[in-house]
Design a protein around this motif. Sequence first.
Motif, PDB file in Angstrom:
ATOM      1  N   LEU A 202       0.827  -1.198   0.000  1.00 53.98           N
ATOM      2  CA  LEU A 202       0.000   0.000   0.000  1.00 53.98           C
ATOM      3  C   LEU A 202       0.864   1.251   0.000  1.00 53.98           C
ATOM      4  O   LEU A 202       0.543   2.236  -0.686  1.00 53.98           O
ATOM      5  N   GLY A 203       1.966   1.221   0.740  1.00 54.33           N
ATOM      6  CA  GLY A 203       2.860   2.371   0.747  1.00 54.33           C
ATOM      7  C   GLY A 203       3.360   2.702  -0.644  1.00 54.33           C
ATOM      8  O   GLY A 203       3.351   3.871  -1.059  1.00 54.33           O
ATOM      9  N   GLU A 204       3.782   1.685  -1.390  1.00 59.04           N
ATOM     10  CA  GLU A 204       4.261   1.942  -2.751  1.00 59.04           C
ATOM     11  C   GLU A 204       3.127   2.404  -3.657  1.00 59.04           C
ATOM     12  O   GLU A 204       3.298   3.321  -4.463  1.00 59.04           O
ATOM     13  N   LYS A 217       3.981   8.074   5.655  1.00 56.96           N
ATOM     14  CA  LYS A 217       3.594   7.646   6.990  1.00 56.96           C
ATOM     15  C   LYS A 217       3.736   6.134   7.143  1.00 56.96           C
ATOM     16  O   LYS A 217       4.287   5.637   8.143  1.00 56.96           O
ATOM     17  N   LEU A 218       3.261   5.384   6.161  1.00 53.26           N
ATOM     18  CA  LEU A 218       3.363   3.923   6.213  1.00 53.26           C
ATOM     19  C   LEU A 218       4.812   3.460   6.134  1.00 53.26           C
ATOM     20  O   LEU A 218       5.235   2.541   6.842  1.00 53.26           O
ATOM     21  N   LEU A 219       5.588   4.094   5.252  1.00 54.13           N
ATOM     22  CA  LEU A 219       6.959   3.648   5.029  1.00 54.13           C
ATOM     23  C   LEU A 219       7.879   4.008   6.199  1.00 54.13           C
ATOM     24  O   LEU A 219       8.795   3.243   6.524  1.00 54.13           O
ATOM     25  N   VAL A 223      10.056   1.096   8.196  1.00 54.12           N
ATOM     26  CA  VAL A 223      11.504   1.111   8.454  1.00 54.12           C
ATOM     27  C   VAL A 223      11.777   0.869   9.931  1.00 54.12           C
ATOM     28  O   VAL A 223      12.727   0.167  10.308  1.00 54.12           O
ATOM     29  N   THR A 224      10.927   1.405  10.780  1.00 55.00           N
ATOM     30  CA  THR A 224      11.116   1.262  12.227  1.00 55.00           C
ATOM     31  C   THR A 224      10.867  -0.161  12.699  1.00 55.00           C
ATOM     32  O   THR A 224      11.591  -0.687  13.551  1.00 55.00           O
ATOM     33  N   ARG A 231      13.968  -7.160   2.817  1.00 53.33           N
ATOM     34  CA  ARG A 231      13.531  -6.158   1.841  1.00 53.33           C
ATOM     35  C   ARG A 231      13.771  -4.728   2.334  1.00 53.33           C
ATOM     36  O   ARG A 231      13.305  -3.762   1.722  1.00 53.33           O
ATOM     37  N   LEU A 232      14.514  -4.589   3.428  1.00 53.34           N
ATOM     38  CA  LEU A 232      14.733  -3.262   3.989  1.00 53.34           C
ATOM     39  C   LEU A 232      15.319  -2.279   2.969  1.00 53.34           C
ATOM     40  O   LEU A 232      14.895  -1.115   2.946  1.00 53.34           O
ATOM     41  N   PRO A 233      16.284  -2.667   2.124  1.00 54.93           N
ATOM     42  CA  PRO A 233      16.773  -1.698   1.131  1.00 54.93           C
ATOM     43  C   PRO A 233      15.656  -1.137   0.244  1.00 54.93           C
ATOM     44  O   PRO A 233      15.643   0.064  -0.049  1.00 54.93           O
ATOM     45  N   ARG A 234      14.732  -1.981  -0.141  1.00 53.47           N
ATOM     46  CA  ARG A 234      13.629  -1.496  -0.975  1.00 53.47           C
ATOM     47  C   ARG A 234      12.706  -0.579  -0.175  1.00 53.47           C
ATOM     48  O   ARG A 234      12.226   0.436  -0.689  1.00 53.47           O
ATOM     49  N   ILE A 235      12.434  -0.956   1.075  1.00 48.28           N
ATOM     50  CA  ILE A 235      11.597  -0.102   1.920  1.00 48.28           C
ATOM     51  C   ILE A 235      12.251   1.267   2.072  1.00 48.28           C
ATOM     52  O   ILE A 235      11.589   2.312   1.972  1.00 48.28           O
TER      53      ILE A 235
END
Length: 292
Positions: A202-204, A217-219, A223-224, A231-235
Amino acid sequence: AGVNLLLRSPLSPFLGRARMVHGTALLLLDRPPEATREFTAALQQGEGALAELGLGSAALARRQLDEATRHFGEARDSGTDPVRQVALYGLAVVAFRQGNRQEFIQQATLSLQQAPGAPAAPRILYVLAGLAVEDKAWERARELTQRLVRDHAEAEEAGPSLFRLGTGAGAAAQWALARQAWELLLTRYPQSPFGEDARLGLGEALLRVGAGAEARKLLEAAVTTRSADPRLPRILFLLAESREATGDRAGASQVYDRITRDFPDTDLAPFARLGQGRLLLQQGEWGKSRQL
């Protein structure tokens, strides 16, 4: 009880129905050859379409698909409405196993028209919706998935169907549809095991349709909470884009720098350097941008 009746009254008018009961029990016990004999006897005793349905089911269990088609066809053409409904479902299953895509769609659609509330309806809708996603027939995929969620909200297929629609639509850059699917999944099934993936998707989707603030807000939250996610690099990259979209160039630059520093070997690292360079150019930092 059915077996006892057979032994006691070989001339009983209920003999055919007792054969049906016995055949069904054998089929449930995964003994299709013996079930076939019982259903054949039931047919000879006048059970007609019901026996044809049993024979079709037994043939399907024995992987005799042409034989199953013949018996299900007889049941469909001569049976009562309940028998016809099951026969149509049987024909759909046969077509699916044969790899006959169009025949399956036709028979499955007829089955839904005949019995939209049947126990098999959620599964049929799920498979039809999946085929529509594969075909990139997005409007049909949306309609079938929404029908499944609307009419069979408690079915186990409902949540996964929304997940599949969101994933497929996102992969095809159908961002508005992806957004609808992810939002519906999170709203209707907040405890879904797909929840984390849905929030990321949804964020993307929000970012791609121009809702940068909502996406950010979602992204930021992702990350937190997903520091160990592969998939953290993509986030992070999506977060940097969302910060750019909301005018936070400094914040975006920090995230691009984190990607290049912490994940230099990922596919996104070169794009993160490009992002840094673009931001430096926008700030008039020509020398620094050339160093990247």
